[in-house]
Write a protein that holds these residues in place. Structure first.
Motif, PDB file in Angstrom:
ATOM      1  N   GLN A 356     -11.404  40.481   8.158  1.00 48.43           N
ATOM      2  CA  GLN A 356     -11.030  39.198   7.577  1.00 48.43           C
ATOM      3  C   GLN A 356     -10.995  39.374   6.062  1.00 48.43           C
ATOM      4  OE1 GLN A 356     -13.213  35.809   9.020  1.00 48.43           O
ATOM      5  NE2 GLN A 356     -12.709  34.556   7.241  1.00 48.43           N
ATOM      6  N   SER A 357      -9.921  38.916   5.449  1.00 47.37           N
ATOM      7  CA  SER A 357      -9.762  39.099   4.004  1.00 47.37           C
ATOM      8  C   SER A 357     -10.890  38.425   3.234  1.00 47.37           C
ATOM      9  CB  SER A 357      -8.419  38.534   3.549  1.00 47.37           C
ATOM     10  OG  SER A 357      -8.297  38.604   2.133  1.00 47.37           O
ATOM     11  N   GLU A 358     -11.319  39.078   2.167  1.00 44.63           N
ATOM     12  CA  GLU A 358     -12.330  38.513   1.288  1.00 44.63           C
ATOM     13  C   GLU A 358     -11.711  37.832   0.075  1.00 44.63           C
ATOM     14  OE1 GLU A 358     -14.931  41.721   0.317  1.00 44.63           O
ATOM     15  OE2 GLU A 358     -15.752  41.900   2.345  1.00 44.63           O
ATOM     16  N   ILE A 359     -10.387  37.796   0.023  1.00 44.29           N
ATOM     17  CA  ILE A 359      -9.678  37.204  -1.115  1.00 44.29           C
ATOM     18  C   ILE A 359      -9.569  35.691  -0.940  1.00 44.29           C
ATOM     19  CG2 ILE A 359      -7.523  37.149  -2.423  1.00 44.29           C
ATOM     20  CD1 ILE A 359      -9.003  39.772  -2.702  1.00 44.29           C
ATOM     21  N   ASP A 360      -9.956  34.936  -1.963  1.00 46.98           N
ATOM     22  CA  ASP A 360      -9.726  33.492  -1.985  1.00 46.98           C
ATOM     23  C   ASP A 360      -8.333  33.283  -2.569  1.00 46.98           C
ATOM     24  OD1 ASP A 360      -9.569  30.786  -2.431  1.00 46.98           O
ATOM     25  OD2 ASP A 360     -11.547  30.587  -3.337  1.00 46.98           O
ATOM     26  N   SER A 361      -7.371  32.975  -1.689  1.00 47.93           N
ATOM     27  CA  SER A 361      -5.979  32.864  -2.143  1.00 47.93           C
ATOM     28  C   SER A 361      -5.577  31.447  -2.511  1.00 47.93           C
ATOM     29  CB  SER A 361      -5.042  33.385  -1.046  1.00 47.93           C
ATOM     30  OG  SER A 361      -5.213  32.641   0.159  1.00 47.93           O
ATOM     31  N   ASN A 362      -6.527  30.525  -2.576  1.00 47.88           N
ATOM     32  CA  ASN A 362      -6.221  29.129  -2.910  1.00 47.88           C
ATOM     33  C   ASN A 362      -5.562  29.070  -4.283  1.00 47.88           C
ATOM     34  OD1 ASN A 362      -6.110  26.384  -3.187  1.00 47.88           O
ATOM     35  ND2 ASN A 362      -8.290  26.022  -2.877  1.00 47.88           N
ATOM     36  N   PRO A 363      -4.320  28.582  -4.374  1.00 50.61           N
ATOM     37  CA  PRO A 363      -3.640  28.548  -5.680  1.00 50.61           C
ATOM     38  C   PRO A 363      -4.049  27.366  -6.540  1.00 50.61           C
ATOM     39  CG  PRO A 363      -2.202  27.643  -4.000  1.00 50.61           C
ATOM     40  CD  PRO A 363      -3.459  28.098  -3.288  1.00 50.61           C
ATOM     41  N   ILE A 364      -4.927  26.489  -6.007  1.00 52.01           N
ATOM     42  CA  ILE A 364      -5.315  25.272  -6.738  1.00 52.01           C
ATOM     43  C   ILE A 364      -6.751  25.422  -7.253  1.00 52.01           C
ATOM     44  CG2 ILE A 364      -5.683  22.783  -6.559  1.00 52.01           C
ATOM     45  CD1 ILE A 364      -3.652  22.773  -4.272  1.00 52.01           C
TER      46      ILE A 364
END
Length: 370
Positions: A356-364
């Motif tokens: 599971q990706s550890e990247i927070d991809s929330n653009p906001i």
């Protein structure tokens, strides 16, 4: 374990078929060679350059995302947008990208069903069921083999209606045929008109299972050339569609429930339409993403509150707090999708690398405090 990329997404298709997606969506394989050997899977919410770099560093050449990278056709491949850069990066590093968006939103035991489970909702049901997603199979079978053929069709997924399986309808009659030169008849003789006691067997099935059910029919049916037909039905399919509504075990004060919602979604942008602080919440509607359009259905279902990712300004007015409209942020409402993909593939591929990706991809970004 040697797996092709196509075999990875076929496992997802069994649960979150792309046939369930909405007409505007673009689920399925976005980039990559389906015949390539998979080295590992990274599951995420969004495809970004950081996520793709994470996949390479983990040795994964398959990326499973909730949001499609490609919604519309590209006219060029360059560096002018993150979409173009992601496609170029994926091609350069031989990455395959697959998206399950509204297909997992609408699926049985998909994203919204998981939210309902986590909130402990009882008797969950689809808020806006899909239509035109059912077929009726009608086939004529020799009486002696009807049970065997029916069993094969049930095993392939036909004959499931609501909470019932092994459903079928049968009527008896007499079929006729004349085997011509080159035929290899199951019964009867070449050139002779034959009459056979047969049964008309009818079953309902989801449209996305047509190929599987048809293959099972042709394998199980004793006739060289069976007579059968598929008919599209206009019925709603009550187990798939947008949003979920269900009951909390006990009524709870609005403020206490909103505190639970805030904690669960780990959101800093919980918003809700004006409502009396004394309101009690028991019937809850849920829809990840942009689900504010469902407030009329939530009202008809008698929901006290509709929780979704985002809404337009006027939605908070229009619903008139019947139900209360609460938004937690688009990304926050669908973050659970990456966990869903990871859990499913880990169960199916116990000895294969699934992350599971550890990247927070929330653009906001939100200003929490000044």
């Amino acid at each position: 374990m040697m797996l092709r990329v196509a075999q990875i997404w076929e496992l997802l298709e069994e649960h979150f078929s792309s046939s369930l997606q909405e007409s505007y969506d673009n689920c399925g394989l976005q980039v990559g060679d389906p015949e390539a050997i998979a080295t590992g899977v990274l599951c995420c919410v969004d495809v970004t350059e950081a996520v793709l770099q994470e996949a390479v560093e983990r040795g994964c050449n398959v990326v499973i995302a909730h949001h499609p990278l490609l919604f519309k056709g590209l006219k060029r491949l360059g560096t002018s947008s993150y979409i173009e850069r992601c496609v170029c990066f994926a091609l350069k590093h031989d990455l395959a990208i697959y998206a399950a968006h509204t297909s997992v939103d609408n699926a049985v035991e998909g994203l919204n069903w998981r939210l309902a489970q986590d909130f402990g909702l009882l008797q969950p049901r689809v808020l806006l069921p899909q239509t035109d997603r059912l077929l009726e199979l009608t086939v004529y079978v020799p009486e002696a083999t009807t049970a065997e053929v029916a069993e094969a069709l049930w095993a392939a997924g036909a004959g499931r209606v609501g909470n019932y399986d092994s459903c079928s309808w049968r009527s008896s009659g007499r079929g006729s045929f004349r085997p011509l030169s080159g035929a290899q008849p199951y019964v009867g003789e070449l050139g002779a008109l034959h009459y056979e006691p047969e049964e008309q067997l009818s079953l309902v099935l989801p449209s996305h299972l047509r190929a599987r059910v048809e293959a099972a029919l042709l394998k199980a049916h004793p006739y060289e050339v069976p007579a059968y037909s598929f008919t599209q039905l206009l019925n709603t399919r009550g187990t798939t569609g947008a949003g979920i509504v269900g009951e909390l075990p006990q009524p709870i004060a609005l403020g206490d429930f909103l505190a639970q919602v805030k904690r669960y979604f780990a959101t800093e942008q919980l918003r809700y339409s004006r409502a009396e602080a004394t309101r009690l919440i028991q019937r809850v509607a849920l829809c990840g993403g942009a689900g504010a359009f469902l407030w009329p259905e939530a009202r008809r279902a008698g929901a006290d509150i509709l929780i979704t990712g985002e809404a337009k300004y006027n939605d908070y007015f229009d619903c008139e707090s019947a139900p209360i409209l609460a938004t937690v942020g688009h990304y926050e409402s669908e973050r659970i999708s990456a966990q869903l993909f990871t859990e499913l593939l880990s169960q199916k591929l116990a000895t294969f690398a699934v992350y599971q990706s550890e990247i927070d991809s929330n653009p906001i970004n939100s200003v929490i405090a000044l």
